[in-house]
Write an enzyme that holds these catalytic residues in place. Sequence first.
Site, short mmCIF file in Angstrom:
data_model
loop_
_atom_site.label_atom_id
_atom_site.label_comp_id
_atom_site.label_asym_id
_atom_site.label_seq_id
_atom_site.Cartn_x
_atom_site.Cartn_y
_atom_site.Cartn_z
N SER A 107 -1.83 5.80 1.42
CA SER A 107 -3.01 4.94 1.56
C SER A 107 -2.98 4.21 2.89
O SER A 107 -1.94 4.07 3.53
CB SER A 107 -3.08 3.93 0.41
N LEU A 133 0.88 -1.17 0.00
CA LEU A 133 0.00 0.00 0.00
C LEU A 133 0.91 1.21 0.00
O LEU A 133 1.88 1.27 0.78
CB LEU A 133 -0.88 0.02 1.26
N ASP A 134 0.64 2.18 -0.88
CA ASP A 134 1.54 3.33 -0.92
C ASP A 134 1.43 4.15 0.36
O ASP A 134 0.51 3.98 1.17
CB ASP A 134 1.30 4.18 -2.17
N LYS A 135 2.38 5.04 0.56
CA LYS A 135 2.49 5.78 1.81
C LYS A 135 1.24 6.58 2.13
O LYS A 135 0.87 6.76 3.30
CB LYS A 135 3.71 6.71 1.76
#
Length: 279
Positions: free
Chosen positions: A151, A147-149
């Site tokens: 999100s 999960l990107d930072k």
Amino acid sequence: MYACRNAYRRFYREEGFARGALRLRSGRRYTGDMLERLQKILSARGICSRRKAEEYIVQGLVTVNGVVAKLGSKADPAVDRVEVAGSVVQDRKEMLYYVMNKPVGVETTNVERSPRNEGKHAILPVPSVRDLLPSHLKGKIFPVGRLDKDSSGLLLFTNDGVLAYRLTHPKFDHEKEYDVLLDRSISPSICKKIGGGFEMDGHQTKPLTITKVAPNRVRIVLTEGKNRQIRRMCQHCGYTVKELRRIRIMTLKDDHLASGSVRALMEAEKVALLRSVGL
């Protein structure tokens, strides 16, 4: 019972008795049929896929009782010592399964990072999901996908390589669901456009399921996970994602797990998840 059975297996193999000559306490004949191909053993224990196991064997990374294995080799996982690159293969019952509710601002990486010095000041690294794991789990379990930072939401951790492969490779079409808050109201026509897929990084993305749950909020179900896919699709249509939260990984959901918390999967959750991916 298991100790007795294993003793029979060793005796059978070391003394070379004819098939069917020995019996277990239950009265059932021991035939040596517990021998399995190494590819199946490695896959069942969550080390890798069967195809990858063949590569490991060809590369000479797999040994059975200290002897380098060849393609077609078999072993008895209850008796033989099977190793991959020096690590003993464990049974799937020893696999670990945890879920985290990743907060915004935390990077999905399992690499331990130290502060770096710039002049007189130490620059602290961006917090990572590894920092949120209990000390006894660090280095033992790994995040499945990312999960990107910016999100948040559910992130699965495990040491089960086969499960990780099944959940992350797009050919298996396994679902992950996201709750997405947009900067303004979205029309049905735009939802339809997003649902049809886009060309991204030179490839056409798969169609997806998108459901409008509020004027500026949608639920999106992906069966693949390209880098920042949802944000980029929405941006392509002129929208900005204000919040993005993963709320489901196949059968796994937890609406009550606090942000930054980690917990082990319950047995029923583990069984359901493994069954959903065909394991």
